[in-house]
Design a protein around this motif. Structure first.
Motif, PDB file in Angstrom:
ATOM      1  N   ALA A 151       1.105  -1.032   0.004  1.00 36.59           N
ATOM      2  CA  ALA A 151       0.238  -0.015   0.251  1.00 36.59           C
ATOM      3  C   ALA A 151       0.825   0.743   0.058  1.00 36.59           C
ATOM      4  CB  ALA A 151      -0.667  -0.204   1.185  1.00 36.59           C
ATOM      5  N   THR A 152       2.491   1.144   0.272  1.00 33.22           N
ATOM      6  CA  THR A 152       3.124   2.528   0.346  1.00 33.22           C
ATOM      7  C   THR A 152       4.238   1.772  -0.184  1.00 33.22           C
ATOM      8  OG1 THR A 152       4.036   1.379   2.691  1.00 33.22           O
ATOM      9  CG2 THR A 152       1.609   3.442   2.608  1.00 33.22           C
ATOM     10  N   HIS A 153       5.097   0.138  -0.636  1.00 31.14           N
ATOM     11  CA  HIS A 153       6.189   0.272  -1.395  1.00 31.14           C
ATOM     12  C   HIS A 153       5.731  -0.670  -2.631  1.00 31.14           C
ATOM     13  CE1 HIS A 153       7.141   1.195   2.999  1.00 31.14           C
ATOM     14  NE2 HIS A 153       8.203   1.541   2.870  1.00 31.14           N
ATOM     15  N   PRO A 154       5.311   0.085  -3.426  1.00 28.42           N
ATOM     16  CA  PRO A 154       5.366  -0.403  -4.818  1.00 28.42           C
ATOM     17  C   PRO A 154       6.242  -1.450  -5.560  1.00 28.42           C
ATOM     18  CG  PRO A 154       5.614   1.579  -5.254  1.00 28.42           C
ATOM     19  CD  PRO A 154       5.374   1.479  -3.534  1.00 28.42           C
ATOM     20  N   ALA A 155       5.370  -2.346  -6.206  1.00 27.18           N
ATOM     21  CA  ALA A 155       6.108  -3.413  -6.766  1.00 27.18           C
ATOM     22  C   ALA A 155       5.517  -3.855  -7.845  1.00 27.18           C
ATOM     23  CB  ALA A 155       6.034  -4.906  -5.714  1.00 27.18           C
ATOM     24  N   PRO A 156       6.461  -3.630  -9.290  1.00 27.91           N
ATOM     25  CA  PRO A 156       6.551  -3.801 -10.295  1.00 27.91           C
ATOM     26  C   PRO A 156       5.462  -4.895 -10.915  1.00 27.91           C
ATOM     27  CG  PRO A 156       8.520  -3.841  -9.545  1.00 27.91           C
ATOM     28  CD  PRO A 156       7.950  -3.673  -9.089  1.00 27.91           C
ATOM     29  N   LEU A 157       4.376  -4.885 -11.891  1.00 29.11           N
ATOM     30  CA  LEU A 157       3.701  -5.433 -11.688  1.00 29.11           C
ATOM     31  C   LEU A 157       2.363  -6.274 -11.047  1.00 29.11           C
ATOM     32  CD1 LEU A 157       5.689  -7.924 -13.314  1.00 29.11           C
ATOM     33  CD2 LEU A 157       4.679  -6.205 -14.371  1.00 29.11           C
ATOM     34  N   ALA A 159       0.503  -2.527  -9.842  1.00 30.49           N
ATOM     35  CA  ALA A 159      -0.350  -1.295  -9.423  1.00 30.49           C
ATOM     36  C   ALA A 159      -1.872  -2.141  -9.224  1.00 30.49           C
ATOM     37  CB  ALA A 159      -0.216  -0.863 -11.120  1.00 30.49           C
ATOM     38  N   HIS A 160      -3.518  -2.114  -9.854  1.00 34.74           N
ATOM     39  CA  HIS A 160      -3.562  -2.755  -9.886  1.00 34.74           C
ATOM     40  C   HIS A 160      -3.881  -3.199  -7.642  1.00 34.74           C
ATOM     41  CE1 HIS A 160      -2.419  -6.697 -10.676  1.00 34.74           C
ATOM     42  NE2 HIS A 160      -2.990  -6.489 -11.749  1.00 34.74           N
ATOM     43  N   TYR A 161      -3.105  -3.970  -6.958  1.00 34.23           N
ATOM     44  CA  TYR A 161      -3.037  -4.625  -6.060  1.00 34.23           C
ATOM     45  C   TYR A 161      -2.581  -3.680  -5.362  1.00 34.23           C
ATOM     46  CZ  TYR A 161      -1.829  -7.335  -2.493  1.00 34.23           C
ATOM     47  OH  TYR A 161      -1.466  -8.126  -1.230  1.00 34.23           O
ATOM     48  N   CYS A 162      -1.154  -2.611  -5.578  1.00 28.67           N
ATOM     49  CA  CYS A 162      -0.996  -1.744  -4.826  1.00 28.67           C
ATOM     50  C   CYS A 162      -1.988  -0.785  -4.224  1.00 28.67           C
ATOM     51  CB  CYS A 162       0.069  -1.207  -5.148  1.00 28.67           C
ATOM     52  SG  CYS A 162       1.397  -2.234  -5.179  1.00 28.67           S
ATOM     53  N   ALA A 163      -2.843  -0.214  -6.155  1.00 36.11           N
ATOM     54  CA  ALA A 163      -3.284   0.719  -5.762  1.00 36.11           C
ATOM     55  C   ALA A 163      -4.650   0.024  -4.590  1.00 36.11           C
ATOM     56  CB  ALA A 163      -3.998   1.128  -6.696  1.00 36.11           C
ATOM     57  N   ALA A 164      -5.547  -0.761  -4.534  1.00 38.18           N
ATOM     58  CA  ALA A 164      -5.837  -1.711  -3.984  1.00 38.18           C
ATOM     59  C   ALA A 164      -6.085  -1.514  -2.371  1.00 38.18           C
ATOM     60  CB  ALA A 164      -7.073  -2.748  -4.751  1.00 38.18           C
ATOM     61  N   LYS A 165      -5.182  -1.850  -2.160  1.00 37.52           N
ATOM     62  CA  LYS A 165      -4.545  -1.846  -0.400  1.00 37.52           C
ATOM     63  C   LYS A 165      -4.018  -0.475  -0.144  1.00 37.52           C
ATOM     64  CE  LYS A 165      -4.297  -6.156  -0.494  1.00 37.52           C
ATOM     65  NZ  LYS A 165      -5.501  -7.358   0.095  1.00 37.52           N
ATOM     66  N   ALA A 166      -3.865   0.190  -1.296  1.00 30.50           N
ATOM     67  CA  ALA A 166      -4.172   1.651  -0.491  1.00 30.50           C
ATOM     68  C   ALA A 166      -4.900   1.843  -0.061  1.00 30.50           C
ATOM     69  CB  ALA A 166      -2.993   2.658  -1.528  1.00 30.50           C
ATOM     70  N   ALA A 167      -6.183   1.630  -1.036  1.00 34.59           N
ATOM     71  CA  ALA A 167      -7.032   2.423  -0.809  1.00 34.59           C
ATOM     72  C   ALA A 167      -8.435   1.798   0.537  1.00 34.59           C
ATOM     73  CB  ALA A 167      -8.379   2.563  -1.683  1.00 34.59           C
ATOM     74  N   VAL A 168      -7.748   1.169   1.300  1.00 29.92           N
ATOM     75  CA  VAL A 168      -8.221  -0.266   2.145  1.00 29.92           C
ATOM     76  C   VAL A 168      -7.978   0.171   3.216  1.00 29.92           C
ATOM     77  CG1 VAL A 168      -7.769  -2.579   3.098  1.00 29.92           C
ATOM     78  CG2 VAL A 168      -8.814  -2.408   1.159  1.00 29.92           C
ATOM     79  N   VAL A 169      -6.381   1.091   3.117  1.00 31.60           N
ATOM     80  CA  VAL A 169      -5.626   0.617   4.543  1.00 31.60           C
ATOM     81  C   VAL A 169      -6.515   3.081   5.060  1.00 31.60           C
ATOM     82  CG1 VAL A 169      -4.329   2.569   5.118  1.00 31.60           C
ATOM     83  CG2 VAL A 169      -3.808   1.143   3.691  1.00 31.60           C
ATOM     84  N   MET A 170      -7.252   3.541   3.737  1.00 29.65           N
ATOM     85  CA  MET A 170      -8.024   4.988   3.942  1.00 29.65           C
ATOM     86  C   MET A 170      -9.512   4.393   4.039  1.00 29.65           C
ATOM     87  SD  MET A 170      -7.982   8.114   4.357  1.00 29.65           S
ATOM     88  CE  MET A 170      -6.081   8.220   4.141  1.00 29.65           C
ATOM     89  N   HIS A 171     -10.220   3.333   3.710  1.00 30.90           N
ATOM     90  CA  HIS A 171     -10.671   3.236   3.939  1.00 30.90           C
ATOM     91  C   HIS A 171     -11.523   2.900   5.292  1.00 30.90           C
ATOM     92  CE1 HIS A 171     -14.331   0.147   4.532  1.00 30.90           C
ATOM     93  NE2 HIS A 171     -15.063   1.010   3.772  1.00 30.90           N
ATOM     94  N   ALA A 172     -10.969   2.122   5.852  1.00 33.65           N
ATOM     95  CA  ALA A 172     -10.159   1.664   7.164  1.00 33.65           C
ATOM     96  C   ALA A 172     -10.137   2.916   7.880  1.00 33.65           C
ATOM     97  CB  ALA A 172      -9.126   1.335   7.496  1.00 33.65           C
ATOM     98  N   ARG A 173      -9.574   4.437   7.553  1.00 32.30           N
ATOM     99  CA  ARG A 173      -9.376   5.043   8.283  1.00 32.30           C
ATOM    100  C   ARG A 173     -10.703   6.001   8.532  1.00 32.30           C
ATOM    101  NH1 ARG A 173      -4.378   8.515   7.630  1.00 32.30           N
ATOM    102  NH2 ARG A 173      -4.432   9.591   9.193  1.00 32.30           N
TER     103      ARG A 173
END
Length: 257
Positions: A151-157, A159-173
């Motif tokens: 969610a804060t440390h992106p990995a190649p390939l 992008a969709h997963y990283c963006a979704a997990k970053a949004a999950v963190v903000m959803h919780a807040r």
């Protein structure tokens, strides 16, 4: 079941309980005294074996099945869990998700949605359904989303997963802010690399890099994630909400220069 009874009397729903992390969370919840509903999409046999282990050890467990990419299925699964708990649901762990790889430049909208719907939209729908139950019961409840250090440390390939997990963190807040007055706490757990069967054989170089990078010198275990989820669902975390708890063996603390 062994444990200190931190979740005695609780009714918990763990989504994606047919996978390694989900199984670890479900077992730890049961060991601490919770009655556990194990959700799975396709791994019915695996989830059933975990449920049998819980029952054989004196606990209570139920397996429910459904594709959480569909909103009505999310609501049905939460409803079945609450019905089984005699109208109560005190803890939800949103663990279900997928993690395919795809180059961003060639990614289609369909491939994007194939990750965002099960990894993010399901979290929204399951949380909303669970909150409707929790807000009407004494003591409220807790919701824990399984996010990722990606969610804060992106990995190649990813992008969709990283963006979704970053949004999950903000959803919780956001959910912590709006559901707090009803006694509902919402947090995230962001694991690093967690061991699963065959990982060392499938990705030996990556495992070696991780072990060198982690101050603790090892991969995570499903039980490591389960322990943190138990804490967040227990009375020990009664004043913890809107927080992202990183469980990565210290990898995120490693300097990048």
């Amino acid at each position: 079941m062994t444990g200190r009874g931190l979740l005695e009397g609780q009714v918990a729903l763990v989504t994606g309980a047919g996978g390694g992390i989900g199984r670890g969370i479900a077992m730890r919840f049961a060991q601490e005294g919770a009655a556990v509903v194990l959700h799975c999409r396709t791994a019915v046999e695996v989830a059933g074996k975990v449920a049998s282990r819980i029952r054989e050890s004196g606990g209570r467990a139920l397996v429910v099945r459904g594709d959480l990419a569909e909103e009505d299925v999310c609501r049905r699964v939460v409803g079945e869990a609450a019905d089984w708990g005699d109208g109560r649901l005190t803890a939800l762990v949103n663990n279900a998700g997928v993690q395919p790889t795809q180059e961003l430049a060639g990614m289609t909208v369909a491939q994007w949605r194939a990750v965002v719907d099960p990894d993010l939209t399901s979290v929204f729908a399951c949380t909303q359904a669970a909150a409707e139950v929790m807000r009407g019961q004494e003591g409220g409840g807790s919701v824990t989303h399984i996010a990722s250090i990606e969610a804060t440390h992106p990995a190649p390939l990813h992008a969709h997963y990283c963006a979704a997990k970053a949004a999950v963190v903000m959803h919780a807040r956001s959910a912590a802010l709006e559901y707090g007055p009803f006694g509902i706490r919402v947090n995230t757990v962001s694991p690093g690399l967690i061991h699963r069967d065959g990982l060392e054989e499938a990705w030996p170089e990556g495992v070696r890099r991780w072990e060198r990078a982690a101050p603790t010198g090892r991969l995570g275990r499903p039980e490591d994630v389960g322990d943190v989820c138990v804490f967040l669902a227990s009375g020990l975390a009664s004043w913890v909400t809107g927080h992202d708890l990183v469980v990565d063996g210290g990898v995120s603390a490693r300097p990048t220069w």
